[in-house]
Scaffold this motif. Structure first.
Motif, PDB file in Angstrom:
ATOM      1  N   HIS A 308      43.937  67.899  19.525  1.00 19.14           N
ATOM      2  CA  HIS A 308      44.965  68.924  19.744  1.00 19.14           C
ATOM      3  C   HIS A 308      44.400  70.346  19.632  1.00 19.14           C
ATOM      4  O   HIS A 308      44.859  71.168  18.846  1.00 19.14           O
ATOM      5  N   ASN A 309      43.365  70.609  20.409  1.00 26.65           N
ATOM      6  CA  ASN A 309      42.756  71.946  20.471  1.00 26.65           C
ATOM      7  C   ASN A 309      42.133  72.379  19.130  1.00 26.65           C
ATOM      8  O   ASN A 309      42.007  73.566  18.839  1.00 26.65           O
ATOM      9  N   THR A 310      41.750  71.391  18.325  1.00 26.80           N
ATOM     10  CA  THR A 310      41.044  71.686  17.069  1.00 26.80           C
ATOM     11  C   THR A 310      39.873  70.718  16.909  1.00 26.80           C
ATOM     12  O   THR A 310      39.849  69.641  17.513  1.00 26.80           O
ATOM     13  N   PHE A 326      40.459  76.123  17.969  1.00 24.02           N
ATOM     14  CA  PHE A 326      39.811  76.842  19.076  1.00 24.02           C
ATOM     15  C   PHE A 326      40.738  77.946  19.581  1.00 24.02           C
ATOM     16  O   PHE A 326      41.303  77.876  20.680  1.00 24.02           O
ATOM     17  N   GLU A 327      40.878  78.962  18.753  1.00 25.38           N
ATOM     18  CA  GLU A 327      41.752  80.088  19.062  1.00 25.38           C
ATOM     19  C   GLU A 327      40.988  81.384  18.835  1.00 25.38           C
ATOM     20  O   GLU A 327      40.109  81.457  17.970  1.00 25.38           O
ATOM     21  N   ALA A 331      37.644  80.414  20.298  1.00 26.18           N
ATOM     22  CA  ALA A 331      38.022  79.737  21.548  1.00 26.18           C
ATOM     23  C   ALA A 331      36.854  79.431  22.479  1.00 26.18           C
ATOM     24  O   ALA A 331      36.804  78.346  23.082  1.00 26.18           O
ATOM     25  N   LEU A 334      35.085  75.835  22.487  1.00 29.68           N
ATOM     26  CA  LEU A 334      35.630  74.655  23.179  1.00 29.68           C
ATOM     27  C   LEU A 334      35.140  74.598  24.614  1.00 29.68           C
ATOM     28  O   LEU A 334      34.793  73.523  25.123  1.00 29.68           O
TER      29      LEU A 334
END
Length: 443
Positions: A308-310, A326-327, A331, A334
């Motif tokens: 989930h984007n982590t 991943f922010e 980011a 990723l």
């Protein structure tokens, strides 16, 4: 006369003997081909079998415990790939030679020796290193400590332990004294620090003495061993548990060499398509710069830990769960993982540290910078071009520094880095002035 070494309980007790027997039959009774799951997951005792002649065999337990998966059943030694194998196998070689030598000497003096006579000989040889004038031998315990630690710590940490024990051996040789566990008090620590401060520098023969930071690390590592001795019911001096008053204090705020976000862009935009070796190195470095994780975690990255984007994983060193989102600043990592098809190139840490300096030179990090270190009371100024300071740890330092410059709270950064002590992170606050300048301009 012959000596063999055998493990006490090499197989997994949770698996039925019949199943293990069938598996052994499948591999032709060659234990080295037996899957690890069939071996005892816990350290098990190593036994010495002494055969003075065909009619006599004596079994005696040594002071060692090891993991069966690390044992070479054919050579009767620790596998060369196992952590600490060289030292461990040398100890076994010495033990074997000592037992055979003592048995032959006694045999020459006495034409007939009973089984009990031989047993006493073996007992004296095995336990000889365990006593010096009825005192526990420091280096006998060090050997047991290394054997114990090798089951669950990384080679880098094992190397630190071995370096300290080598330092103790050097101290004994220099002073002509024999170190006794219960006598290692504050007076000893003071003398050992002075010895280390004058110790020849293995990297530069023109320099003498270790840096204060290194001496501080030696003492901290030594105390880990001494506290282990205490936990295992060996008498240690009470000074071991006191804070050491020292003239070789670790500097809490050494300058930290890190890369700012503009310098990271230089690495990102560097065209290395004609040099796969350096391109792989640069890609790993970018992952370190953006995620701030340790080299061991990056190099052993597993695609299944992306959720989930982590990046959700258990750290190799501290065994803590870390979640890297991943922010924002992180980011781009990723996108790079995707570019690499989630397969991080495998490069040893040592080679990486050599290669990244080449990449840094190509990226134009040629500005001369200086850092200050101390050896005793002497102030040392180290000047060199910035790319020569680069290492795998630069990525972690840079991420922390850049997030601090973005005014990210230090407690949130601690969640990313999994530092157990926030004071370790505090030193990064002095690494750059960007956030200070930005704050001042608001007033």
């Amino acid at each position: 006369m012959k000596i063999n070494f055998y493990l006490d309980k090499p197989y997994n007790n949770d698996i039925k003997p019949d199943i293990i027997k069938k598996e052994l039959a499948k591999v032709g009774n060659n234990k080295k081909n037996l899957p690890n799951k069939f071996f005892n997951p816990n350290p098990t005792s190593l036994y010495l079998f002494f055969s003075p002649d065909k009619s006599c065999r004596i079994k005696y337990r040594t002071n060692y415990k090891i993991l069966a998966k690390n044992w070479d059943f054919d050579k009767e030694r620790l596998k060369s790939s196992a952590t600490g194998a060289l030292e461990f196998n040398l100890d076994l070689n010495d033990l074997e030679a000592t037992c055979l030598k003592e048995a032959r000497i006694k045999k020459e003096k006495n034409q007939y020796l009973s089984k009990n006579d031989y047993k006493i000989i073996i007992q004296e040889c095995i336990d000889r290193d365990n006593a010096i004038n009825n005192e526990v031998s420091l280096f006998h315990l060090a050997s047991k400590f290394l054997s114990y630690k090798s089951s669950f710590v990384k080679e880098g940490t094992m190397k630190e332990y071995r370096t300290v024990f080598k330092g103790l051996e050097g101290y004994e040789s220099k002073t002509g004294s024999k170190l006794i566990l219960r006598e290692l008090d504050n007076s000893f620590f003071d003398k050992f620090e002075v010895f280390l401060s004058k110790k020849p520098n293995s990297r530069d023969s023109s320099k003498k003495g270790l840096l204060n930071d290194t001496i501080h690390k030696y003492i901290s590592t030594l105390k880990v061993f001494l506290k282990w001795c205490n936990d295992n019911d060996h008498l240690v001096h009470p000074d071991v548990f006191k804070t050491q008053k020292t003239n070789f204090k670790k500097k809490a705020y050494n300058e930290v060499v890190s890369l700012n976000e503009n310098e990271i862009e230089l690495f990102k935009n560097l065209d290395l398509s004609n040099n796969p070796r350096l391109e792989k190195t640069r890609d790993i470095f970018l992952l370190l710069l953006w995620t701030g994780q340790r080299y061991s975690d990056i190099i052993e990255f597993d695609k299944s830990t992306i959720k989930h984007n982590t990046w959700d994983f258990i750290s190799n060193k501290v065994k803590k769960r870390i979640i890297v989102p991943f922010e924002g600043y992180i980011a781009p990592a990723l996108d790079l993982f995707k570019k690499l098809d989630y397969k991080v190139p495998k490069i040893s840490n040592q080679k990486f540290n050599d290669y990244i300096k080449e990449v840094g030179n190509l990226a134009g990090l040629n500005e001369e910078i200086q850092i200050t270190r101390y050896s005793g009371k002497d102030k040392l100024i180290i000047k060199k071009e910035k790319y020569l300071f680069l290492s795998s740890h630069t990525g972690r330092r840079s991420m922390v520094t850049n997030l601090l410059n973005r005014n990210v709270p230090i407690t949130l950064i601690q969640k990313l880095t999994a530092h157990s002590d926030i004071r370790t992170l505090m030193k990064y606050e002095s690494a750059g002035t960007d956030s200070l300048i930005a704050a001042l301009n608001k007033f």
